[in-house]
Design a protein around this motif. Structure first.
Motif, PDB file in Angstrom:
ATOM      1  N   ARG A 252      -0.751   4.388  -9.199  1.00 50.83           N
ATOM      2  CA  ARG A 252       0.183   4.957 -10.170  1.00 50.83           C
ATOM      3  C   ARG A 252       0.907   6.188  -9.624  1.00 50.83           C
ATOM      4  O   ARG A 252       1.798   6.722 -10.288  1.00 50.83           O
ATOM      5  N   LEU A 253       0.534   6.626  -8.422  1.00 52.10           N
ATOM      6  CA  LEU A 253       1.145   7.808  -7.822  1.00 52.10           C
ATOM      7  C   LEU A 253       2.255   7.396  -6.869  1.00 52.10           C
ATOM      8  O   LEU A 253       2.302   6.269  -6.379  1.00 52.10           O
ATOM      9  N   ASP A 254       3.164   8.335  -6.576  1.00 49.65           N
ATOM     10  CA  ASP A 254       4.366   7.998  -5.816  1.00 49.65           C
ATOM     11  C   ASP A 254       4.129   7.944  -4.312  1.00 49.65           C
ATOM     12  O   ASP A 254       4.728   7.121  -3.619  1.00 49.65           O
ATOM     13  N   GLU A 255       3.291   8.859  -3.785  1.00 50.74           N
ATOM     14  CA  GLU A 255       3.039   8.907  -2.353  1.00 50.74           C
ATOM     15  C   GLU A 255       1.550   9.149  -2.123  1.00 50.74           C
ATOM     16  O   GLU A 255       0.839   9.600  -3.021  1.00 50.74           O
ATOM     17  N   VAL A 256       1.123   8.862  -0.907  1.00 55.54           N
ATOM     18  CA  VAL A 256      -0.271   9.077  -0.533  1.00 55.54           C
ATOM     19  C   VAL A 256      -0.302   9.926   0.736  1.00 55.54           C
ATOM     20  O   VAL A 256       0.494   9.716   1.660  1.00 55.54           O
ATOM     21  N   CYS A 257      -1.215  10.895   0.780  1.00 57.38           N
ATOM     22  CA  CYS A 257      -1.370  11.759   1.945  1.00 57.38           C
ATOM     23  C   CYS A 257      -2.822  11.728   2.390  1.00 57.38           C
ATOM     24  O   CYS A 257      -3.740  11.684   1.560  1.00 57.38           O
TER      25      CYS A 257
END
Length: 293
Positions: free
Chosen positions: A166-171
């Motif tokens: 559900r989040l826009d980016e992953v780090c």
């Protein structure tokens, strides 16, 4: 229009301008508006289990210029407890102003960056791939002028796949493959440090730019060094080699004016003493400084 007519027209225009300026408010053009300040990211911690980690994250935020802390289902944060004990000066503002929110509210109101230690290795893992390193994320966020939230997960399990989806980016922070999982507080500190160019206007460190010493001073040093090499009795080809090595060394080092002046003083004294030693040797018929064979 004749010259006389032009002057009359200019006077009339001036009168109109004066009449109109009596009560009109000064106007501000679009170009005069100050630029809007970039929004700093919020930091979100989802279901933290240990108050001390919340305090550590608040302290890292304070270190790197962030103030907006949001907590999803946090533990009790008592003022005389672990969270405030770990927060340092963040106990004065970041921690007491932390806002309790829901995960849904974060997703709905922010451009979100989820953090994870375990990533998908290829595009078959859509929740965890593609991912950015902290440095790559910093460069990416430079182009994003929108409310942004850096989302950290639980100490033991992190963010699950449903949440990450559900989040826009992953780090993810690169770490040793044998043990890539960082403590929650450590992970937040590393990531916020890498994002500091977006959040910190000025640090305690002095200007790190080095102003190279003036070239005439550098050349004077090389002259002193040549005299020193000659006074030590080295053979010509050795002197030439050592002089070249010193030139290459200073060329890479970009010495400051103060550094070069210190070296000039040192070699000036050394050359003076060697010259005096030669003078005494000649005066008392002593052997000169031994030459290399």
């Amino acid at each position: 229009m004749s010259g006389e007519g032009a002057e009359e027209g200019a006077e009339e225009a001036g009168d109109e301008a004066e009449a109109g300026s009596g009560s009109a408010e000064p106007t501000t053009t679009a170009n005069e508006n100050p630029p809007r300040e970039r929004q700093k990211p919020a930091v979100v911690v989802v279901e933290p289990e240990t108050p001390g980690n919340v305090g550590t994250i608040a302290r890292a935020m304070k270190n790197f210029g962030l103030t907006d802390l949001k907590l999803v289902n946090p533990p009790e944060l008592e003022e005389d407890g672990e969270a405030y004990g770990f927060a340092g000066h963040a106990r004065e503002d970041v921690l007491p102003n932390a806002e309790e929110v829901t995960f849904d509210e974060v997703v709905a109101n922010y451009h979100t960056v989820g953090t994870t230690a375990i990533t998908g290795e290829d595009d078959r893992s859509h929740e965890r791939f593609p991912f950015k390193t902290p440095v790559e994320l910093r460069e990416s966020l430079k182009t994003v002028d929108a409310p942004t939230a850096i989302v950290f997960g639980r100490e033991g399990r992190g963010l699950n796949n449903e949440e990450l989806s559900r989040l826009d980016e992953v780090c993810s922070i690169p770490a040793d493959d044998d043990y890539p999982v960082l403590n929650l507080g450590q992970a937040a500190t590393v990531l916020l440090y890498e994002l500091r160019d977006l959040t910190v206007d000025e640090t305690q460190l002095p200007d790190t730019e080095v102003t190279r010493a003036p070239e005439p001073d550098v050349e004077r040093f090389h002259e002193f060094f040549d005299e020193f090499l000659a006074a030590t009795g080295q053979r010509d080809h050795v002197r030439e080699k050592n002089a070249l090595l010193m030139r290459r060394l200073l060329g890479r080092a970009h010495p400051t004016e103060r550094e070069v002046h210190s070296l000039l003083g040192t070699f000036r004294k050394a050359n003076t003493k060697l010259e005096h030693a030669d003078h005494l040797a000649a005066k008392y018929d002593e052997p000169p400084y031994p030459k290399e064979q």
